[in-house]
Write a protein that holds these residues in place. Structure first.
Motif, PDB file in Angstrom:
ATOM      1  N   ARG A  98       0.820  -1.222   0.000  1.00 57.57           N
ATOM      2  CA  ARG A  98       0.000   0.000   0.000  1.00 57.57           C
ATOM      3  C   ARG A  98       0.847   1.263   0.000  1.00 57.57           C
ATOM      4  NH1 ARG A  98      -3.462  -1.157   5.079  1.00 57.57           N
ATOM      5  NH2 ARG A  98      -1.525  -2.204   5.563  1.00 57.57           N
ATOM      6  N   TRP A  99       2.129   1.131   0.380  1.00 61.13           N
ATOM      7  CA  TRP A  99       3.011   2.294   0.468  1.00 61.13           C
ATOM      8  C   TRP A  99       4.272   2.090  -0.351  1.00 61.13           C
ATOM      9  CZ3 TRP A  99       1.538  -0.487   4.909  1.00 61.13           C
ATOM     10  CH2 TRP A  99       0.427   0.023   5.547  1.00 61.13           C
ATOM     11  N   ALA A 100       4.194   1.351  -1.407  1.00 69.27           N
ATOM     12  CA  ALA A 100       5.380   0.993  -2.193  1.00 69.27           C
ATOM     13  C   ALA A 100       6.246   2.215  -2.486  1.00 69.27           C
ATOM     14  CB  ALA A 100       4.957   0.334  -3.496  1.00 69.27           C
ATOM     15  N   SER A 101       7.542   2.038  -2.324  1.00 73.02           N
ATOM     16  CA  SER A 101       8.485   3.108  -2.630  1.00 73.02           C
ATOM     17  C   SER A 101       8.589   3.271  -4.140  1.00 73.02           C
ATOM     18  CB  SER A 101       9.869   2.767  -2.066  1.00 73.02           C
ATOM     19  OG  SER A 101      10.826   3.651  -2.601  1.00 73.02           O
ATOM     20  N   LEU A 102       8.540   4.492  -4.583  1.00 69.39           N
ATOM     21  CA  LEU A 102       8.632   4.780  -6.013  1.00 69.39           C
ATOM     22  C   LEU A 102      10.048   5.158  -6.438  1.00 69.39           C
ATOM     23  CD1 LEU A 102       5.369   6.828  -6.562  1.00 69.39           C
ATOM     24  CD2 LEU A 102       5.768   4.425  -6.978  1.00 69.39           C
ATOM     25  N   MET A 103      11.028   4.911  -5.588  1.00 69.20           N
ATOM     26  CA  MET A 103      12.401   5.308  -5.898  1.00 69.20           C
ATOM     27  C   MET A 103      12.844   4.779  -7.267  1.00 69.20           C
ATOM     28  SD  MET A 103      14.906   7.128  -4.962  1.00 69.20           S
ATOM     29  CE  MET A 103      14.456   7.451  -3.289  1.00 69.20           C
ATOM     30  N   LYS A 104      12.588   3.507  -7.544  1.00 69.35           N
ATOM     31  CA  LYS A 104      12.971   2.919  -8.824  1.00 69.35           C
ATOM     32  C   LYS A 104      12.314   3.681  -9.977  1.00 69.35           C
ATOM     33  CE  LYS A 104      11.663  -1.341  -9.156  1.00 69.35           C
ATOM     34  NZ  LYS A 104      12.739  -1.906  -8.428  1.00 69.35           N
ATOM     35  N   VAL A 105      11.026   3.975  -9.835  1.00 69.09           N
ATOM     36  CA  VAL A 105      10.295   4.688 -10.885  1.00 69.09           C
ATOM     37  C   VAL A 105      10.886   6.079 -11.094  1.00 69.09           C
ATOM     38  CG1 VAL A 105       8.046   5.701 -11.449  1.00 69.09           C
ATOM     39  CG2 VAL A 105       8.185   3.358 -10.588  1.00 69.09           C
ATOM     40  N   VAL A 149       4.859  -0.096 -15.912  1.00 69.08           N
ATOM     41  CA  VAL A 149       4.706  -0.129 -14.459  1.00 69.08           C
ATOM     42  C   VAL A 149       3.359  -0.762 -14.113  1.00 69.08           C
ATOM     43  CG1 VAL A 149       4.677   1.301 -12.372  1.00 69.08           C
ATOM     44  CG2 VAL A 149       6.045   2.015 -14.333  1.00 69.08           C
ATOM     45  N   SER A 150       3.316  -1.459 -13.003  1.00 66.25           N
ATOM     46  CA  SER A 150       2.066  -2.051 -12.533  1.00 66.25           C
ATOM     47  C   SER A 150       1.037  -0.975 -12.244  1.00 66.25           C
ATOM     48  CB  SER A 150       2.306  -2.863 -11.260  1.00 66.25           C
ATOM     49  OG  SER A 150       3.104  -3.979 -11.539  1.00 66.25           O
ATOM     50  N   ASP A 151      -0.177  -1.228 -12.665  1.00 66.37           N
ATOM     51  CA  ASP A 151      -1.281  -0.303 -12.439  1.00 66.37           C
ATOM     52  C   ASP A 151      -1.867  -0.557 -11.050  1.00 66.37           C
ATOM     53  OD1 ASP A 151      -3.330   1.486 -12.628  1.00 66.37           O
ATOM     54  OD2 ASP A 151      -4.332   0.517 -14.319  1.00 66.37           O
ATOM     55  N   LEU A 152      -1.325   0.140 -10.063  1.00 67.08           N
ATOM     56  CA  LEU A 152      -1.767   0.026  -8.677  1.00 67.08           C
ATOM     57  C   LEU A 152      -2.114   1.416  -8.150  1.00 67.08           C
ATOM     58  CD1 LEU A 152       0.970  -2.420  -7.340  1.00 67.08           C
ATOM     59  CD2 LEU A 152      -1.395  -2.978  -7.945  1.00 67.08           C
ATOM     60  N   PRO A 153      -3.089   1.526  -7.236  1.00 63.31           N
ATOM     61  CA  PRO A 153      -3.500   2.848  -6.738  1.00 63.31           C
ATOM     62  C   PRO A 153      -2.346   3.697  -6.218  1.00 63.31           C
ATOM     63  CG  PRO A 153      -5.058   1.182  -6.020  1.00 63.31           C
ATOM     64  CD  PRO A 153      -3.920   0.445  -6.679  1.00 63.31           C
ATOM     65  N   VAL A 154      -1.428   3.131  -5.453  1.00 61.00           N
ATOM     66  CA  VAL A 154      -0.328   3.923  -4.900  1.00 61.00           C
ATOM     67  C   VAL A 154       0.560   4.492  -6.008  1.00 61.00           C
ATOM     68  CG1 VAL A 154       1.273   1.983  -4.558  1.00 61.00           C
ATOM     69  CG2 VAL A 154       1.436   4.007  -3.091  1.00 61.00           C
ATOM     70  N   LEU A 155       0.672   3.804  -7.113  1.00 59.89           N
ATOM     71  CA  LEU A 155       1.507   4.268  -8.221  1.00 59.89           C
ATOM     72  C   LEU A 155       0.786   5.308  -9.070  1.00 59.89           C
ATOM     73  CD1 LEU A 155       3.026   0.823  -9.202  1.00 59.89           C
ATOM     74  CD2 LEU A 155       3.965   2.558  -7.676  1.00 59.89           C
ATOM     75  N   ARG A 156      -0.531   5.242  -9.115  1.00 54.60           N
ATOM     76  CA  ARG A 156      -1.308   6.222  -9.873  1.00 54.60           C
ATOM     77  C   ARG A 156      -1.263   7.612  -9.239  1.00 54.60           C
ATOM     78  NH1 ARG A 156      -4.721   5.583 -13.950  1.00 54.60           N
ATOM     79  NH2 ARG A 156      -4.872   3.519 -14.861  1.00 54.60           N
ATOM     80  N   GLU A 157      -0.753   7.707  -8.027  1.00 54.42           N
ATOM     81  CA  GLU A 157      -0.594   9.027  -7.404  1.00 54.42           C
ATOM     82  C   GLU A 157       0.458   9.850  -8.140  1.00 54.42           C
ATOM     83  OE1 GLU A 157       0.141   8.691  -3.209  1.00 54.42           O
ATOM     84  OE2 GLU A 157      -1.567   7.361  -2.916  1.00 54.42           O
ATOM     85  N   VAL A 158       1.360   9.174  -8.859  1.00 58.21           N
ATOM     86  CA  VAL A 158       2.458   9.848  -9.562  1.00 58.21           C
ATOM     87  C   VAL A 158       2.412   9.591 -11.062  1.00 58.21           C
ATOM     88  CG1 VAL A 158       4.975   9.908  -9.797  1.00 58.21           C
ATOM     89  CG2 VAL A 158       3.945   9.736  -7.533  1.00 58.21           C
ATOM     90  N   LEU A 159       1.951   8.435 -11.453  1.00 58.77           N
ATOM     91  CA  LEU A 159       2.042   8.009 -12.847  1.00 58.77           C
ATOM     92  C   LEU A 159       0.713   8.096 -13.574  1.00 58.77           C
ATOM     93  CD1 LEU A 159       4.217   4.848 -12.184  1.00 58.77           C
ATOM     94  CD2 LEU A 159       4.994   7.089 -12.969  1.00 58.77           C
ATOM     95  N   GLN A 160       0.801   8.379 -14.880  1.00 54.42           N
ATOM     96  CA  GLN A 160      -0.374   8.411 -15.748  1.00 54.42           C
ATOM     97  C   GLN A 160      -0.068   7.583 -16.981  1.00 54.42           C
ATOM     98  OE1 GLN A 160      -1.089  12.537 -16.588  1.00 54.42           O
ATOM     99  NE2 GLN A 160      -2.386  12.789 -14.798  1.00 54.42           N
ATOM    100  N   ASP A 161      -0.967   6.667 -17.283  1.00 53.62           N
ATOM    101  CA  ASP A 161      -0.809   5.822 -18.454  1.00 53.62           C
ATOM    102  C   ASP A 161      -0.717   6.674 -19.717  1.00 53.62           C
ATOM    103  OD1 ASP A 161      -0.692   3.272 -19.750  1.00 53.62           O
ATOM    104  OD2 ASP A 161      -2.781   3.530 -20.364  1.00 53.62           O
TER     105      ASP A 161
END
Length: 171
Positions: free
Chosen positions: A103-110, A122-134
């Motif tokens: 739920r709190w995955a680090s986005l350092m790699k991204v 990148v995996s389409d997960l809610p925590v990642l959508r806070e920063v990423l847009q398809d």
């Protein structure tokens, strides 16, 4: 620092992953993808124990485990990849499987991938959508859908204008 060299034939796409090899980081998923691809897949990172866990049973000739590199050295690998992967799974564990942190995955790699301008899936997960847009700064795909990831890899590899790099502006 001199640029590292990667094994594999020239002219064959190179797909990269940097980071830990813990459970939930998608290493099993990357190996599944690699079994369906002619591309070379390079995994940078992992403790000797984690690396052995994945590398010893892996019989794929197109997969290379490069092991842990100091953080400053990892950046030198990124320009060598045509596409980079961040296949976070629904449940991501810390070292030794002590805690689940999905739920709190680090986005350092991204962020490292983005800083280098890499084309990334990148995996389409809610925590990642806070920063990423398809289709703006990555391709987002369901974390367990092999065919969706294969389609995304093929799309990026055949996208002539980007030359294996994602465009900086939305298309």
């Amino acid at each position: 620092m001199t640029a590292p060299t990667l094994p594999g034939r020239s002219g064959v796409p190179r797909i990269g992953y940097t980071g830990h090899l813990y459970t939930g980081r998608g290493i099993d998923f990357i190996l599944e993808l690699a079994s369906l691809l002619p591309s070379f897949v390079h995994l940078i990172g992992g403790t000797p124990e984690d690396r052995a866990r994945w590398e010893e049973p892996c019989r794929l000739s197109n997969v290379y485990f490069h092991g842990h590199r100091p953080p400053g050295a990892v950046r030198a690998y990124l320009p060598l990849f045509d596409v980079v992967l961040a296949p976070y799974q629904q449940k991501v564990y810390t070292a030794g499987g002590i805690a689940e942190t999905g739920r709190w995955a680090s986005l350092m790699k991204v962020f490292e991938y983005m800083a280098d301008g890499r084309a990334m899936i990148v995996s389409d997960l809610p925590v990642l959508r806070e920063v990423l847009q398809d289709r703006v700064n990555c391709l987002l795909r369901p974390p367990a859908d092999t065919h969706a990831w294969l389609d995304a890899i093929n799309e990026l590899m055949t996208d002539g204008p980007c030359g294996g790099r994602w465009a900086t502006e939305p298309q």
